[in-house]
Design a protein around this motif. Structure first.
Motif, PDB file in Angstrom:
ATOM      1  N   UNK A   1      46.788  24.900  42.922  1.00 28.74           N
ATOM      2  CA  UNK A   1      45.660  24.396  43.697  1.00 28.74           C
ATOM      3  C   UNK A   1      44.337  25.024  43.283  1.00 28.74           C
ATOM      4  N   UNK A   2      44.377  25.958  42.322  1.00 27.14           N
ATOM      5  CA  UNK A   2      43.113  26.563  41.903  1.00 27.14           C
ATOM      6  C   UNK A   2      42.406  25.628  40.916  1.00 27.14           C
ATOM      7  N   UNK A   3      41.068  25.703  40.871  1.00 24.90           N
ATOM      8  CA  UNK A   3      40.323  24.810  39.979  1.00 24.90           C
ATOM      9  C   UNK A   3      40.730  25.021  38.524  1.00 24.90           C
ATOM     10  N   UNK A   4      40.827  23.930  37.776  1.00 26.20           N
ATOM     11  CA  UNK A   4      41.306  24.011  36.399  1.00 26.20           C
ATOM     12  C   UNK A   4      40.299  24.775  35.527  1.00 26.20           C
ATOM     13  N   UNK A   5      39.044  24.802  35.974  1.00 22.81           N
ATOM     14  CA  UNK A   5      38.020  25.520  35.220  1.00 22.81           C
ATOM     15  C   UNK A   5      38.251  27.019  35.141  1.00 22.81           C
ATOM     16  N   UNK A   6      39.119  27.554  36.007  1.00 23.35           N
ATOM     17  CA  UNK A   6      39.361  28.992  35.993  1.00 23.35           C
ATOM     18  C   UNK A   6      40.431  29.389  34.979  1.00 23.35           C
TER      19      UNK A   6
ATOM     20  N   UNK B   1      36.042  21.193  38.291  1.00 22.39           N
ATOM     21  CA  UNK B   1      36.096  21.805  39.629  1.00 22.39           C
ATOM     22  C   UNK B   1      37.344  21.419  40.414  1.00 22.39           C
ATOM     23  N   UNK B   2      38.082  20.406  39.949  1.00 20.71           N
ATOM     24  CA  UNK B   2      39.254  19.971  40.722  1.00 20.71           C
ATOM     25  C   UNK B   2      40.473  20.811  40.340  1.00 20.71           C
ATOM     26  N   UNK B   3      41.501  20.738  41.178  1.00 20.10           N
ATOM     27  CA  UNK B   3      42.631  21.642  41.002  1.00 20.10           C
ATOM     28  C   UNK B   3      43.501  21.231  39.817  1.00 20.10           C
ATOM     29  N   UNK B   4      44.309  22.177  39.374  1.00 21.08           N
ATOM     30  CA  UNK B   4      45.275  21.929  38.314  1.00 21.08           C
ATOM     31  C   UNK B   4      46.158  20.738  38.704  1.00 21.08           C
ATOM     32  N   UNK B   5      46.585  20.742  39.946  1.00 21.65           N
ATOM     33  CA  UNK B   5      47.468  19.688  40.455  1.00 21.65           C
ATOM     34  C   UNK B   5      46.795  18.313  40.359  1.00 21.65           C
ATOM     35  N   UNK B   6      45.558  18.225  40.856  1.00 13.95           N
ATOM     36  CA  UNK B   6      44.856  16.940  40.825  1.00 13.95           C
ATOM     37  C   UNK B   6      44.621  16.474  39.395  1.00 13.95           C
ATOM     38  N   UNK B   7      44.328  17.415  38.511  1.00 17.29           N
ATOM     39  CA  UNK B   7      44.095  17.037  37.125  1.00 17.29           C
ATOM     40  C   UNK B   7      45.355  16.487  36.482  1.00 17.29           C
TER      41      UNK B   7
ATOM     42  N   UNK C   1      39.127  14.989  22.379  1.00 22.62           N
ATOM     43  CA  UNK C   1      38.644  16.083  21.575  1.00 22.62           C
ATOM     44  C   UNK C   1      38.023  17.176  22.435  1.00 22.62           C
ATOM     45  N   UNK C   2      37.224  16.746  23.392  1.00 25.00           N
ATOM     46  CA  UNK C   2      36.482  17.728  24.171  1.00 25.00           C
ATOM     47  C   UNK C   2      37.101  17.810  25.556  1.00 25.00           C
ATOM     48  N   UNK C   3      37.949  18.822  25.761  1.00 25.01           N
ATOM     49  CA  UNK C   3      38.684  18.850  27.018  1.00 25.01           C
ATOM     50  C   UNK C   3      37.752  19.039  28.199  1.00 25.01           C
ATOM     51  N   UNK C   4      36.632  19.700  27.972  1.00 23.01           N
ATOM     52  CA  UNK C   4      35.756  19.983  29.119  1.00 23.01           C
ATOM     53  C   UNK C   4      35.060  18.744  29.633  1.00 23.01           C
ATOM     54  N   UNK C   5      34.678  17.805  28.745  1.00 24.89           N
ATOM     55  CA  UNK C   5      33.956  16.644  29.255  1.00 24.89           C
ATOM     56  C   UNK C   5      34.828  15.407  29.351  1.00 24.89           C
ATOM     57  N   UNK C   6      35.834  15.273  28.481  1.00 24.96           N
ATOM     58  CA  UNK C   6      36.605  14.041  28.496  1.00 24.96           C
ATOM     59  C   UNK C   6      38.034  14.240  28.981  1.00 24.96           C
ATOM     60  N   UNK C   7      38.457  15.494  29.056  1.00 22.71           N
ATOM     61  CA  UNK C   7      39.849  15.717  29.421  1.00 22.71           C
ATOM     62  C   UNK C   7      40.050  16.166  30.853  1.00 22.71           C
ATOM     63  N   UNK C   8      39.117  16.975  31.358  1.00 24.12           N
ATOM     64  CA  UNK C   8      39.375  17.627  32.638  1.00 24.12           C
ATOM     65  C   UNK C   8      38.262  17.376  33.640  1.00 24.12           C
ATOM     66  N   UNK C   9      38.625  17.496  34.903  1.00 29.05           N
ATOM     67  CA  UNK C   9      37.644  17.509  35.976  1.00 29.05           C
ATOM     68  C   UNK C   9      37.617  18.963  36.428  1.00 29.05           C
TER      69      UNK C   9
END
Lengths: 534, 328
Positions: free
Chosen positions: A413-418, A365-371, A355-363
């Protein structure tokens, strides 16, 4: 810019030569990215002004500028004809502009009363008068119809929907002259949404200017007096409600013809072989003997009011909850699910889009690739004992996913948070597609996502189902249940009260089952056990 | 207050209540096994030692509430001790002036920490590791070898009792709670500290002066460490720039804060819990003494008791039925 507003509910206000709130030639650059491009915008008192646009259209930047969170690169702001500038949210508040943000501005470890009176607590000489604070909190909670919330309770112990109501109470406590709501109803129950509508109409009558941002078209239909559409950082058009049809509005928002929201459902056919079978699943008082099955290639919707056990059901299936009783079978094999790691293992291959992509779905600061590779690293190993990651093979699959979901990111390689919200959600989905899941559980995956991305997600779900994946889809949006799902199970108080199929999946049936009332026996008669299930 | 309110209040101060209960049990055990029993000298000696750590732990609590550890509290404690051993003597006026300067020095040290954290945007833990070394350096310059003096009548009074019953040091602690901690906790700035520790972004969005709250927390922390340093001077009649003392007090203060129910993530807890956390830590030593454990066993035993005390606060984990909540 002035516009005639045609709403009979609105109290007549003296016509003003200058609008209450104006933004002139506002431009905002973040590095090389133009978030807002020479925008003119105006808002009157006593009107509800809907701001529409896809994610990334510039709506958030617009309201952040109005709320003093962001300062514009160019342009000027005028309040009642006088130029103003806000360096901080405090300064905007002092001018009477209060914003309810999508990310809640509540402090979880503090009490409800503390939170509501956070910015301007009653008291003297910098000390807080707790009794007065409590009285004020009680009055404001009553104003938003939340008398059941104890002001001493910590915010973190409240469910999300209550928190959002506390957020609204907090905003009202600051005596706004202009109120900005950013997706403020996205986590609310249907009953609370109704309350919020009522409050907003009262506030409009009291002469507040209200800026309302929402992705739900029917909300705009119901509430707004005036609509402004944004696209790619530009103000496209402002018009009175009713002046444009839904299709025209959506065309303005996405800048292309809006053909069909939902992909066609496959024709009626034999029931497919079951992929996921759930029998008598119970968990404390939150889940009561839930039985359901999802066939191969089927999309089964989970509906009902918010908080009737839908989330718990998905979490139980994914092995997150302790002490679950009942039986779960995946492809006919008994599955004992005690952790997400087990649920995603090769034997079971289940996936949960949280439900909450920011806390349970994604890391973040890590890159799109790593996620994207996070859940499937185990599938791309090489060397003795699978010690090393086969980067080449993995990266090829990641690039395939990015292309398939058309994830818009400058660089993987850019952080997924962006990334924008819609693209972040696509990354979460890509992560689980990488595991080649047989059963996909979705927990309200389109919340706060723009129309264009939603459409892509619907399309994708149908493609996955056609390829044989079983999909269990919980959504708070009735339209999605109707448009996307082959069958719909409605939950009430921890159990499934009704199952709808084919033509029976319509708003009337969904709503009546969700409220657990039988329309045939009268609106206020609770049905004993719902209709017999298929 | 209704029953429901009372229940909420109790649930919200669970950490504090556990700390108080554990302390009372341990202290009863100590007194029961002490050859002299519950006498004024026994209690006063225990209080004098405990109040030092209690004050340093209160100092640690404030930065922790805002979400950061302060590794310099022990060094501010030592630095103000050295300063007091040179200033707090002579005529009554000189003594009063000396006390003021010592307390101001403590507050100034905290202010510097806060200013670097707020305006330099550095992590508190690494900032205070660095400034702690600086404060220790100043302590060494002030007092290269242990020594110095302090006004003896005042020191005797502060380390003895009032009316031959209540230890003066406990009254000092009570005064600090009533005059510093409680007003701070009920002030707008104080609540700002809780807000910042709970969710800094949300606090900023609520229009709170985030930076000022954090700065106030560090400054007050320095002041409390300064009061502790002054008290240390009264207890030892001298000043000593001792790195082991500074280090031990810093680490024990963190332990006391945790035992007292304050979250290391910030936003929840309070200084009163930390006082009882400090009392518990001190009583461990005293228990080891009355049960006459061989000295070699002491660190091991201390560690085990500390782990046990911290575990009590973490017992809620067993009740969690949604594993996701383990991470919140």
């Amino acid at each position: 810019m002035t516009h005639e507003v045609v709403t009979e509910a609105q109290a007549p206000l003296p016509h003003r030569a200058t609008p209450f709130w104006q933004m002139h030639g506002i431009t905002k650059r973040y590095g090389g990215i133009l978030a807002l491009d020479d925008v003119d915008f105006a808002c009157e008192r006593g009107e509800i002004h809907a701001v529409l646009g896809e994610n990334g259209a510039g709506k958030s930047t617009l309201i952040k500028i109005a709320a003093g969170v962001v300062t514009p690169s160019e342009g000027k702001l005028m309040l009642e004809g006088h130029e103003v500038g806000f360096a901080t949210p405090q300064e905007a508040n002092a001018a009477g502009i209060v914003c309810i943000f999508q990310e809640l501005s509540l402090m979880p470890d503090l009490s409800v009363a503390d939170n509501i009176c956070m910015a301007n607590p009653p008291g003297r000489f910098g000390f807080i008068n707790h009794r007065a604070q409590r009285r004020r909190a009680e009055a404001l909670l009553a104003r938003v119809g939340c008398e059941d919330v104890n002001p001493l309770e910590l915010v973190k112990n409240l469910p999300l929907s209550r928190r959002q109501m506390v957020e609204i109470a907090k905003a009202l406590g600051r005596e706004p002259r202009m109120l900005i709501l950013d997706e403020a109803t996205s986590a609310l129950t249907a009953a609370d949404v109704g309350k919020v509508y009522g409050i907003l109409r009262d506030l409009r009558r009291d002469g507040l200017a209200i800026l309302y941002i929402s992705h739900r078209m029917h909300e705009i239909e119901e509430l707004a007096d005036t609509c402004s559409v944004f696209r790619n950082g530009r103000h496209i058009e402002t018009f009175a409600k009713g002046a444009r049809s839904d299709n025209e509005i959506i065309r303005l928002m996405i800048g292309r013809e809006y053909t069909q929201v939902y992909p066609p459902k496959p024709a009626h056919r034999e029931p497919p072989p079951p992929a996921l079978t759930v029998k008598d699943l119970s968990w404390g008082r939150r889940l009561k003997n839930v039985s359901l099955n999802v066939g191969k290639g089927e999309i089964v919707g989970l509906g009902g009011l918010d908080g009737q056990g839908q989330r718990e059901l998905l979490l139980a299936l994914f092995g997150v909850l302790r002490g679950v009783s009942g039986a779960v079978e995946v492809d006919g094999k008994a599955a004992r699910l005690s952790s997400p790691g087990q649920a995603k293992s090769d034997r079971i291959r289940m996936a949960l889009i949280p439900e909450d992509r920011k806390s349970e779905g994604l890391l973040l600061p890590m890159s799109v690739r790593d996620n994207i590779s996070m859940a499937s690293i185990g599938r791309f190993t090489q060397g003795p004992g699978g010690m090393f990651i086969d980067r080449a093979r993995q990266d090829a699959r990641i690039d395939e996913m990015v292309a398939r979901l058309s994830i818009k990111c400058g660089d993987t390689d850019s952080p997924v948070g962006t990334l924008s919200g819609g693209n972040q959600q696509k990354v979460v989905i890509a992560k689980w597609l990488m595991t080649e899941a047989r059963v996909i559980l979705l927990n309200d995956p389109t919340r706060g996502i723009d129309v264009g991305t939603k459409q892509e997600i619907y399309q994708l779900l149908r493609e996955l189902a056609d390829a044989g994946t079983a999909i269990l889809f919980y959504t708070t949006d009735y339209d999605e249940l109707i448009g996307c799902c082959d069958r719909v199970s409605i939950m009430y108080d921890g159990g499934i009260v009704r199952e709808l199929k084919g033509e029976a999946i319509n708003e009337e049936n969904i709503l009546s089952s969700a409220l657990n009332i039988d329309l045939n026996t009268g609106p206020n008669q609770p049905a004993a056990a719902g209709e017999p299930r298929a | 207050m209704s029953l429901a309110d009372l229940k909420l209040r109790l649930a919200q101060s669970q950490g504090l209540i556990i700390a108080v209960v554990v302390f009372v049990l341990m202290f009863t055990l100590y007194i029961a096994n002490h050859p002299a029993g519950l006498t004024v000298p026994v209690v006063t000696t225990a209080a004098n030692k405990a109040v030092l750590l209690a004050l340093v732990s209160m100092a640690q609590t404030l930065p922790v509430l805002t979400g950061g550890l302060d590794l310099s509290v022990g060094m501010v404690f030592v630095m103000t001790n050295c300063l007091a051993s040179t200033l707090v003597s002579g005529s009554p006026l000189e003594v009063a002036l000396g006390i003021v300067v010592v307390l101001l020095a403590g507050a100034a040290a905290g202010f510097v920490n806060g200013a670097i954290v707020v305006y330099g945007r550095l992590q508190p833990i690494i900032t205070t590791l660095a400034t702690g070394a600086v404060y220790y350096g100043i302590a060494l310059l002030l007092r290269p070898v242990p020594g110095g003096e302090v006004q003896e009548d005042l020191a005797d009074f502060m380390t003895w009792t009032v009316f031959d019953t209540v230890p003066t040091s406990l009254l000092l602690l009570l005064a600090v709670v009533l005059l510093v901690w409680l007003p701070f906790r009920n002030s707008v700035v104080g609540r700002g500290c809780y807000a910042v520790g709970s969710a800094e972004g949300a606090a900023y969005m609520s229009g709170l002066p985030v930076g000022r709250s954090r700065l106030a927390a560090f400054t007050l922390s320095g002041l409390l460490a300064g009061i502790a340093g002054l008290m240390l001077t009264f207890v030892t009649f001298s000043g000593e720039a001792s790195a082991p003392i500074g280090g031990t007090y810093t680490l024990n203060s963190i332990a006391a804060v945790v035992i007292g129910g304050t979250s290391l993530y910030g936003g929840a807890g309070g200084a009163i819990g930390s006082i009882f956390g400090a009392f518990i830590l001190r009583t461990i030593d005293d228990l080891l003494f009355v049960f006459d454990l061989p000295p070699l066993w002491q660190p091991l035993f201390q560690g085990v008791v500390l782990l046990g005390a911290v575990s009590l606060g973490a017992a809620r984990v067993f009740r969690i039925r949604n594993r996701l909540e383990l991470f919140n």
